[in-house]
Write an enzyme that holds these catalytic residues in place. Structure first.
Site, short mmCIF file in Angstrom:
data_model
loop_
_atom_site.label_atom_id
_atom_site.label_comp_id
_atom_site.label_asym_id
_atom_site.label_seq_id
_atom_site.Cartn_x
_atom_site.Cartn_y
_atom_site.Cartn_z
N VAL A 186 2.82 -5.34 3.48
CA VAL A 186 2.29 -6.26 4.49
C VAL A 186 2.82 -7.65 4.17
O VAL A 186 2.61 -8.18 3.07
CB VAL A 186 0.75 -6.25 4.50
CG1 VAL A 186 0.23 -7.21 5.57
CG2 VAL A 186 0.22 -4.85 4.75
N ASP A 188 -9.99 6.14 8.09
CA ASP A 188 -9.68 5.55 6.78
C ASP A 188 -10.51 4.30 6.54
O ASP A 188 -10.03 3.28 6.06
CB ASP A 188 -8.18 5.23 6.69
CG ASP A 188 -7.74 5.00 5.23
OD1 ASP A 188 -8.47 5.42 4.31
OD2 ASP A 188 -6.68 4.38 5.03
N GLY A 190 0.83 -1.20 0.00
CA GLY A 190 0.00 0.00 0.00
C GLY A 190 0.85 1.24 0.00
O GLY A 190 2.09 1.17 -0.10
N GLY A 191 0.20 2.40 0.12
CA GLY A 191 0.92 3.65 0.07
C GLY A 191 1.89 3.83 1.21
O GLY A 191 2.91 4.50 1.08
N LYS A 211 3.07 -5.37 9.07
CA LYS A 211 3.06 -4.22 8.19
C LYS A 211 4.34 -3.42 8.45
O LYS A 211 4.54 -2.91 9.55
CB LYS A 211 1.83 -3.34 8.44
CG LYS A 211 1.74 -2.16 7.50
CD LYS A 211 0.39 -1.46 7.67
CE LYS A 211 0.24 -0.34 6.66
NZ LYS A 211 -1.09 0.30 6.75
#
Length: 746
Positions: free
Chosen positions: A22, A130, A17-18, A37
């Site tokens: 992970v 989020d 992800g940004g 993560k």
């Protein structure tokens, strides 16, 4: 790929992800699989940012709830921050949505699981910030809420840290799932997460996000200023749509206060699912047909600019998956609206039909474009022509093209409906179109009536002409005051004939309901419209009619709910909800409305609020020379404010037998206030008997206080209460509470 992170052996990559990667890993010490993560160095620029993220992650790790992915550890490996967390089996909601929308029961159950997790987060003083499908995981054992990387403590007054939206290099959540306050750089609180939950629930039901656009900027604009398309598909879907609409209010104060409160309404909606098992939730497509632009003026055919567009609008009204903006709205925008996106924002529509009209000798040429409002792209262009005397083929062709190009899921009944009303004679359709143009102005109503009669002489089985004939008879009888009883009888006969020829003719049904209210049959009209609404949930005019009928029966909460649904379907639809607010004593809400040509109710609201000088100034600016019933009300109120009692009573007496029991209620309350109980009491008695038995208004209206000690008034209110109770029974028996989300209709 890394081989290890601290004491954890890395066994695979789960995703990127940004903020980081992970990994799937194995805890050698506790002998258990887990996910790790690893945050990218770019996500943490300075020590202060690192400390804030550590604080937030540790706060999230303290949560212990079945719907929250457990955080085991926050650690540091060679200067890089990592989060060790529960390893989940299943798939993300994003992956599930990639295969299509969820069934209603599954979407509701998933929402309840997420809301349970969100409530736990909020109780611990955190806001997720989020929430989105990729951060919701569907496991064999239930829902898990993931990713607290951008969680933050709840905003507190004067807390500067609460203003921080993100760490350097990070976005605030995901823009498509952000709330208006996040997009505008304002503090987040629990209602921010509930806005995101509304977005997610909508997408689960519809299979697409609620706010669409051709670019990121257009999507963000829609999220800030527009309303999502209404969902339809049965009582449970309608109830869930109401939940979504509340969650997606632009102002946080208007949303649910807690996740538990939202969950309660989701459960109540799912309880309605027994009658719509397998119902398909779908967003309604919103269409406006603009008047055609005349390329070369021609007195013989210019009327078609509005009338042909109006005929297309009418032919498409009543389809379950399409909301067609009224011709009145289209006419107010005009044919020369060059900026389609601006127009679409005004009318809140998804697609626009626009075009030009040109007479070429004996032929009419119509060139049209169907435009996707969000993207500004042309879906199709089409040019057709027909003899001046045979125009139905143009209307029929364009209506069919719209339905086909939008891939509307029509029922068998709806397909039949589109082919139902074909005029047997071109001249019949010509008279009908000319009547529609004339009916737009009151001074031409009699001439319009004549045109509809001519259409029926040509084709006695053309149902739309019977419906419009009935409408004109009612309008002349009610507002012009000409032979009212006879006009109403003729209107009822015409509307019954229209519905005999076409039982699915929406226009006839809505007009008939209003006529029934005028005739003192408000309860029957309410039942008619509620029954109709179950099969026609996309008709704003139907819900506008329910606003009217429910109020006459004293079901004011149901009236407000009907008006809200009408406005959600068409934000510019005209309802009589100002009168509902008046009957509730909500005079501050009354003055928000100023129906065209009817300034009386707004100025009366000002008077009830004690703002008499403002009302007097407004009334002084109204032309009182017109001889109609509306000016009688305004003349009376102006005289009253000037202290001229006799001058206030005189115009009221002109309205003593007006053919509308609610209108006579306003007369009676004014007479009571002006010290005329002998006139007010018998008028109130007739009001109740003839169909206006709004018990809450009788109970709370301060202008009736002078009558409250009279035995006659007690008898009147007792009769109103009896009729009101019967209307409540009819409302519940017709499942109006389920349809409108008004379990307590009073």
């Amino acid at each position: 790929m890394r081989e290890s992170i601290g004491r954890y052996a890395v066994t695979g990559v789960l995703g990127e992800g940004g903020m980081g990667v992970v990994y799937e890993a194995f805890d050698r010490t506790l002998a258990r699989p887990l996910a790790i993560k690893m945050l990218r160095p770019a996500a943490i620029i300075d020590g202060a940012a690192r400390d804030r993220l550590l604080f937030e992650a540790r706060s999230a790790a303290s949560l212990n709830h079945p719907a929250i992915c457990q955080l085991y550890e926050v650690g540091d490996c060679d200067g890089e921050l990592y989060l060790a967390m529960e390893l989940l089996q299943g798939e993300s909601l994003a992956a599930r949505l990639a295969r299509g929308q969820l069934p209603v029961a599954e979407a509701g159950s998933t929402a309840l699981g997420v809301l349970a997790g969100i409530e736990a987060i909020h109780r611990n003083g955190l806001v997720h910030r989020d929430l989105k499908p990729s951060n919701i995981f569907l496991t064999p054992h239930g829902v898990k809420v993931l990713d607290f990387g951008v969680a933050t403590p709840m905003a507190r007054p004067h807390d500067e840290t609460a203003l921080r939206l993100t760490l350097p290099g990070m976005t605030v959540g995901t823009p498509r799932y952000a709330s208006p306050e996040q997009l505008q750089g304002q503090p987040a609180d629990v209602r921010t997460d509930l806005f995101a939950m509304g977005l997610v629930l909508y997408e689960m039901l519809a299979g697409r996000p609620p706010f669409m656009g051709g670019s990121a900027l257009e999507i963000l604009h829609a999220m800030l200023y527009e309303q999502p398309p209404v969902l339809t598909g049965g009582p449970a879907v309608a109830a869930l749509d109401r939940v979504i609409q509340r969650a997606l209010r632009k102002e946080p104060a208007e949303r649910y206060p807690t996740a538990d409160a939202m969950a309660q309404d989701v459960r109540a909606a799912l309880a309605l699912g027994t009658t719509d098992t397998g119902a398909d939730a779908r967003p309604l497509t919103r269409l406006i047909v603009l008047p055609l632009r005349v390329l070369r003026p021609d007195p013989e055919t210019d009327f078609l600019a509005f009338s042909l567009a109006d005929a297309i609008t009418s032919s498409l009204s009543g389809l379950q998956s399409l909301v067609v903006r009224s011709s009145a709205v289209a006419g107010s925008i005009g044919a020369d609206a060059a900026d389609v996106k601006h127009l679409a924002g005004q009318a809140q529509v998804d697609v626009v039909l626009m075009g030009t009209l040109l007479r070429a000798g004996p032929q009419i040429r119509v060139s049209t474009q169907l435009v996707d409002a969000a993207a500004g792209t042309v879906l199709w262009s089409h040019t057709a022509q027909a003899p001046v005397g045979d125009l139905f083929s143009l209307q029929d062709d364009l209506s069919s093209r719209i339905v086909d190009s939008l891939s509307l899921p029509l029922t068998t009944r709806e397909r039949k409906q589109l082919r139902q009303d074909v005029p047997a004679s071109p001249r019949a359709f010509d008279h009908f179109l000319r009547g529609n143009e004339l009916s737009r102005a009151a001074r031409h109503w009699t001439e319009a009536l004549h045109r509809y009669e001519q259409a029926l002489l040509e084709d006695p089985r053309y149902a739309p002409a019977w419906a419009e004939l009935g409408r004109m008879q009612r309008m002349i009888g009610k507002y012009v005051g000409e032979d009212t009883s006879d006009r109403f009888a003729r209107a009822e006969s015409a509307l019954k004939k229209a519905l005999e020829l076409n039982p699915d003719l929406t226009a006839a049904e809505n007009i008939y309901a209003h006529l029934e209210v005028d005739l003192g049959r408000a309860e029957q009209a309410m039942v008619r419209l509620l029954t109709r609404a179950r099969g026609r949930p996309a008709d704003p005019e139907l819900f506008a009619g329910l606003t009217h009928a429910c109020r006459y029966c004293g079901l004011l909460t149901a009236s407000l709910a009907s008006a809200e649904q009408a406005r959600r379907l068409d934000p510019r639809v005209r309802t009589s909800v100002a009168h509902t607010h008046f009957m509730l004593g909500q005079y501050d809400r009354v003055i928000e409305f100023e129906p065209e040509g009817i300034p009386y109710i707004r100025n009366l609201g000002l008077v009830m609020l004690g703002r008499t000088a403002e009302a007097a100034a407004s009334l002084d600016g109204i032309d009182m020379s017109l001889a109609n019933r509306m000016t009688c009300y305004t003349r009376s109120l102006r005289a009253q404010l000037r202290g001229q009692v006799a001058g206030a009573i005189e115009p009221l007496m002109e309205l003593y037998d007006v053919p509308d029991p609610e209108a006579r209620y306003y007369v009676a309350r004014a007479l009571a206030y002006l010290g005329q109980p002998a006139l007010a009491l018998p008028l109130l008695a007739s009001v109740v008997e003839e169909g206006f038995f709004c018990l809450p208004a009788f109970a709370r209206d301060p202008w009736l206080d002078s009558l409250r000690g009279a035995p006659e008034f007690s008898a009147i209110t007792a009769r109103a209460e009896a009729r009101h109770r019967q209307a409540v029974i009819s409302f519940l028996s017709t499942e109006g509470d389920r349809l409108l989300g008004a379990p307590h209709p009073v």
